[in-house]
Enzyme design. Structure first.
Site, PDB file in Angstrom:
ATOM      1  N   ALA A 195       6.060   5.420  25.321  1.00 45.08           N
ATOM      2  CA  ALA A 195       6.858   5.854  26.470  1.00 45.08           C
ATOM      3  C   ALA A 195       6.111   5.636  27.781  1.00 45.08           C
ATOM      4  CB  ALA A 195       7.242   7.329  26.314  1.00 45.08           C
ATOM      5  N   GLU A 196       4.839   6.007  27.809  1.00 43.19           N
ATOM      6  CA  GLU A 196       4.084   5.864  29.060  1.00 43.19           C
ATOM      7  C   GLU A 196       3.851   4.398  29.397  1.00 43.19           C
ATOM      8  OE1 GLU A 196       0.326   7.633  31.526  1.00 43.19           O
ATOM      9  OE2 GLU A 196       0.981   8.622  29.692  1.00 43.19           O
ATOM     10  N   THR A 197       3.632   3.573  28.401  1.00 38.40           N
ATOM     11  CA  THR A 197       3.468   2.147  28.641  1.00 38.40           C
ATOM     12  C   THR A 197       4.734   1.578  29.277  1.00 38.40           C
ATOM     13  OG1 THR A 197       1.900   1.913  26.820  1.00 38.40           O
ATOM     14  CG2 THR A 197       3.030  -0.093  27.541  1.00 38.40           C
TER      15      THR A 197
END
Length: 149
Positions: free
Chosen positions: A71-73
């Site tokens: 998700a953060e990527t």
């Protein structure tokens, strides 16, 4: 022989149009170690896949932190593309709710912009298994700042 930057970007599914962006900023070693491969990339909508194998916790389930890495990527890259030249996006908040476990196969994350502003970008990322079942839902907020150095 060590792969070139272009070879690494191609292996990660980075579209050619973004190669100059990533050649300057890099993709990040964690995304490569996790086996994340992009299928679509843009500020408003991005999609990437990640294998379950190699990203599990001791019980054999996909690690909850792996969901957050995917998700953060996705959210960070989408926000950095939206930020544009001379700017960069830095994460200020991320949260996830896990709906279902997975022990094998691939996880696909679909990142959708909720807000693309001059100072904040907010994305929702939904992770699904190969059958299309929702595994987790994450929300990431990035602050847009001037790029230094």
């Amino acid at each position: 022989m060590e792969p070139t930057t272009t070879e690494r970007l191609r292996a990660s599914g980075i579209p050619e149009q973004y190669h100059p962006f990533f050649a300057e900023r890099g993709l990040g070693g964690l995304a490569e170690k996790m086996g994340i491969v992009f299928e679509e990339m843009g500020p408003e909508h991005s999609v990437a896949r990640m294998p379950v194998e190699g990203n599990t916790q001791p019980a054999g389930l996909l690690h909850g932190g792996a969901h957050l890495v995917l998700a953060e990527t996705l959210g960070s890259i989408a926000s950095n593309i939206a930020a544009g030249p001379g700017k960069m996006a830095v994460g200020v908040d991320i949260s996830a709710t896990h709906q279902r476990a997975i022990t094998s196969g691939w996880v696909t994350g679909t990142c959708t912009a909720l807000h693309l502003g001059g100072s904040l970008c907010v994305h929702e990322v939904v992770m699904r298994d190969d059958a299309g079942r929702r595994l987790s839902t994450a929300r990431i907020t990035n602050m847009v700042v001037d790029r230094r150095g």
